[in-house]
Write a protein that holds these residues in place. Structure first.
Motif, PDB file in Angstrom:
ATOM      1  N   HIS A 224       0.812  -1.214   0.000  1.00 36.58           N
ATOM      2  CA  HIS A 224       0.000   0.000   0.000  1.00 36.58           C
ATOM      3  C   HIS A 224       0.851   1.273   0.000  1.00 36.58           C
ATOM      4  O   HIS A 224       0.328   2.369   0.170  1.00 36.58           O
ATOM      5  CB  HIS A 224      -0.920   0.009   1.213  1.00 36.58           C
ATOM      6  N   GLY A 225       2.146   1.134  -0.200  1.00 39.92           N
ATOM      7  CA  GLY A 225       3.061   2.263  -0.173  1.00 39.92           C
ATOM      8  C   GLY A 225       4.320   1.897   0.591  1.00 39.92           C
ATOM      9  O   GLY A 225       4.274   1.087   1.529  1.00 39.92           O
ATOM     10  N   ARG A 226       5.436   2.457   0.191  1.00 41.19           N
ATOM     11  CA  ARG A 226       6.704   2.112   0.820  1.00 41.19           C
ATOM     12  C   ARG A 226       6.716   2.583   2.277  1.00 41.19           C
ATOM     13  O   ARG A 226       6.395   3.727   2.590  1.00 41.19           O
ATOM     14  CB  ARG A 226       7.864   2.741   0.055  1.00 41.19           C
ATOM     15  N   LEU A 227       7.111   1.680   3.172  1.00 36.47           N
ATOM     16  CA  LEU A 227       7.123   1.986   4.592  1.00 36.47           C
ATOM     17  C   LEU A 227       8.406   2.697   4.984  1.00 36.47           C
ATOM     18  O   LEU A 227       9.478   2.469   4.407  1.00 36.47           O
ATOM     19  CB  LEU A 227       6.981   0.708   5.415  1.00 36.47           C
ATOM     20  N   SER A 228       8.310   3.537   5.998  1.00 36.03           N
ATOM     21  CA  SER A 228       9.486   4.198   6.550  1.00 36.03           C
ATOM     22  C   SER A 228      10.238   3.219   7.449  1.00 36.03           C
ATOM     23  O   SER A 228       9.716   2.163   7.840  1.00 36.03           O
ATOM     24  CB  SER A 228       9.055   5.424   7.366  1.00 36.03           C
ATOM     25  N   ASP A 229      11.459   3.580   7.809  1.00 38.47           N
ATOM     26  CA  ASP A 229      12.230   2.727   8.713  1.00 38.47           C
ATOM     27  C   ASP A 229      11.537   2.568  10.068  1.00 38.47           C
ATOM     28  O   ASP A 229      11.485   1.452  10.609  1.00 38.47           O
ATOM     29  CB  ASP A 229      13.644   3.286   8.892  1.00 38.47           C
ATOM     30  N   PRO A 230      10.997   3.653  10.670  1.00 37.16           N
ATOM     31  CA  PRO A 230      10.265   3.456  11.933  1.00 37.16           C
ATOM     32  C   PRO A 230       9.077   2.502  11.771  1.00 37.16           C
ATOM     33  O   PRO A 230       8.810   1.689  12.664  1.00 37.16           O
ATOM     34  CB  PRO A 230       9.808   4.866  12.303  1.00 37.16           C
ATOM     35  N   GLU A 231       8.369   2.598  10.666  1.00 35.91           N
ATOM     36  CA  GLU A 231       7.228   1.709  10.455  1.00 35.91           C
ATOM     37  C   GLU A 231       7.677   0.255  10.321  1.00 35.91           C
ATOM     38  O   GLU A 231       6.994  -0.661  10.793  1.00 35.91           O
ATOM     39  CB  GLU A 231       6.442   2.142   9.216  1.00 35.91           C
ATOM     40  N   ARG A 232       8.821   0.028   9.716  1.00 30.66           N
ATOM     41  CA  ARG A 232       9.346  -1.348   9.653  1.00 30.66           C
ATOM     42  C   ARG A 232       9.705  -1.845  11.053  1.00 30.66           C
ATOM     43  O   ARG A 232       9.541  -3.031  11.369  1.00 30.66           O
ATOM     44  CB  ARG A 232      10.553  -1.406   8.718  1.00 30.66           C
ATOM     45  N   GLY A 233      10.187  -0.943  11.891  1.00 30.76           N
ATOM     46  CA  GLY A 233      10.435  -1.309  13.276  1.00 30.76           C
ATOM     47  C   GLY A 233       9.143  -1.673  13.996  1.00 30.76           C
ATOM     48  O   GLY A 233       9.121  -2.599  14.815  1.00 30.76           O
ATOM     49  N   TRP A 234       8.066  -0.950  13.694  1.00 26.04           N
ATOM     50  CA  TRP A 234       6.765  -1.297  14.278  1.00 26.04           C
ATOM     51  C   TRP A 234       6.370  -2.720  13.919  1.00 26.04           C
ATOM     52  O   TRP A 234       5.864  -3.464  14.761  1.00 26.04           O
ATOM     53  CB  TRP A 234       5.686  -0.348  13.763  1.00 26.04           C
ATOM     54  N   LEU A 235       6.593  -3.087  12.652  1.00 23.19           N
ATOM     55  CA  LEU A 235       6.213  -4.432  12.217  1.00 23.19           C
ATOM     56  C   LEU A 235       7.072  -5.493  12.898  1.00 23.19           C
ATOM     57  O   LEU A 235       6.592  -6.589  13.196  1.00 23.19           O
ATOM     58  CB  LEU A 235       6.327  -4.553  10.698  1.00 23.19           C
ATOM     59  N   ALA A 236       8.341  -5.177  13.165  1.00 24.01           N
ATOM     60  CA  ALA A 236       9.195  -6.118  13.899  1.00 24.01           C
ATOM     61  C   ALA A 236       8.666  -6.307  15.313  1.00 24.01           C
ATOM     62  O   ALA A 236       8.619  -7.438  15.833  1.00 24.01           O
ATOM     63  CB  ALA A 236      10.634  -5.612  13.915  1.00 24.01           C
ATOM     64  N   ASP A 237       8.257  -5.211  15.958  1.00 25.76           N
ATOM     65  CA  ASP A 237       7.655  -5.310  17.290  1.00 25.76           C
ATOM     66  C   ASP A 237       6.375  -6.141  17.242  1.00 25.76           C
ATOM     67  O   ASP A 237       6.114  -6.958  18.137  1.00 25.76           O
ATOM     68  CB  ASP A 237       7.326  -3.921  17.834  1.00 25.76           C
ATOM     69  N   ARG A 238       5.583  -5.927  16.214  1.00 27.21           N
ATOM     70  CA  ARG A 238       4.323  -6.659  16.054  1.00 27.21           C
ATOM     71  C   ARG A 238       4.586  -8.156  15.907  1.00 27.21           C
ATOM     72  O   ARG A 238       3.889  -8.982  16.497  1.00 27.21           O
ATOM     73  CB  ARG A 238       3.587  -6.104  14.833  1.00 27.21           C
TER      74      ARG A 238
END
Length: 391
Positions: A224-238
């Protein structure tokens, strides 16, 4: 337990004056004194407690000492002072709080809590939302129902109380209170009910605010759109939460009756079950009391204990397994992400389901229980988020 009310008739919303009998409080203290404790955890030490196996024994023992001296009447009085009521919808007594704003321009707002939580969460922000003290800030008539099987309402005696049915019940409650159009907000199961309201009653829901905007995750994170580095960190936490933190959910989704036997008989078990999540899901550096006070912990656990809703609240997971996170939320929406939450959803993903997203903000502090952890910040987020939405 004494609940002074008339039996709700038809569509009546009956005031509820709660007074827990002293014998129930004596029984709680007797059970605490008779606790049979297990051995201590095999990790950590006295000066370096380790929660990786669950709440440390020494901390739990200390908390029980505080519980023996705890004042439930303070909470009881606060509930009674905030429009506590019961109304019967679809055969079930629903418990709720209701505070009307003194402001003539106030808008109705229904806030729904999650698990392991209760109406004590919205109670912490109701007064500030109803009467902010600044005429330039929006004000709300606040309604806070207990989820089915939670709080001091009825406990379902048959299956079928899904998120969708709950959303429909909330719409009926708002009608009975005289609110034809309203905002909706919440997190955890409350976020799912909020989304359900928007999907099933878009003609009545003016807009929604969520801090857990659940959705079906795409196979490709960048779909749905390229994720930022912080957002990729969110997914790792998830992903860490999904692999290491969901044992409670699997048990409650598959064997809620088993959970009920354990937690309804042992207050220390109830305390440990809730405390484990308060520690894991809040914003702190190792000390849970940096996020929620000892009193707040005991408030929540005591409410679960005295209402005897350990099993019926767990059953909400069974009723909604797996959760339905499909369907577009087309009403105007606002989202706040709290940094210590367990499932932080990237904005491009949120926009794929919440198709009229007007506000997306990341708070400075807070976790999965922001109404308890950072009540002033949460109230501000609601004002900003809902203030960005049309009426």
């Amino acid at each position: 337990m004494s609940k002074q009310q008339s039996a709700p008739q038809g569509s009546a919303v009956e005031p509820l004056h709660l007074h827990v009998e002293e014998a129930a409080l004596d029984d709680l203290r007797d059970r605490l004194r008779c606790t049979r404790w297990p051995e201590r955890e095999t990790v950590g030490s006295a000066d370096r407690p380790d929660w990786s196996q669950g709440p440390p024994l020494a901390y739990l023992r200390d908390l029980v000492v505080s519980w023996l001296a705890y004042d439930w009447r303070r909470v009881e009085s606060a509930l009674n002072a905030h429009g506590q009521a019961v109304t019967t919808v679809d055969g079930l007594d629903l418990h709720l709080l209701h505070v009307r704003s003194p402001r003539p321009d106030a808008r109705p707002l229904v806030i729904t809590h999650g698990w392991p939580s209760s109406v004590l969460e919205p109670l912490a922000v109701m007064d500030a939302l109803a009467d902010p003290g600044d005429p330039d800030l929006p004000a709300f008539h606040v309604v806070a129902p207990s989820l089915p099987g939670f709080g001091f309402g009825g406990r379902p005696t048959s299956t079928g109380w899904t998120v969708a049915r709950t959303a429909d019940a909330w719409a009926e409650v708002m009608s009975r209170l005289g609110y034809d159009r309203f905002y909706a907000a919440g997190g955890d199961w409350g976020a799912r009910v909020t989304a359900g309201l928007a999907i099933r009653h878009p003609d009545r829901v003016a807009g929604v605010h969520s801090f857990t905007p659940y959705l079906q995750a795409p196979d490709d994170p960048d779909e749905h759109g390229r994720l930022s580095d912080p957002e990729r960190g969110w997914l790792a936490d998830r992903e860490t939460f999904f692999t290491r933190g969901r044992g409670y959910s699997l048990e409650q989704s598959t064997r809620p009756q088993t959970v009920g036997y354990v937690l309804s008989d042992s207050p220390v078990a109830q305390l440990a079950w809730v405390l484990d999540k308060l520690w894991a899901w809040t914003d702190h550096d190792g000390d849970v009391e940096q996020a929620v006070s000892r009193t707040q912990v005991l408030d929540t656990v005591t409410l679960y204990w005295l209402s005897a809703t350990a099993g019926s609240s767990a059953r909400f997971y069974f009723e909604n397994d797996p959760p339905d996170e499909s369907g577009a939320v087309t009403v105007p929406s606002a989202v706040t992400i709290f940094p210590a939450d367990i499932e932080k959803i990237p904005r491009p993903w949120v926009e794929s389901r919440f198709t009229d997203l007007r506000s997306f903000r990341v708070a400075e502090r807070g976790g999965h229980f922001p109404m308890l952890e950072v009540p002033e910040a949460y109230a501000d987020e609601l004002r900003v988020g809902l203030g960005a939405l049309p009426w």
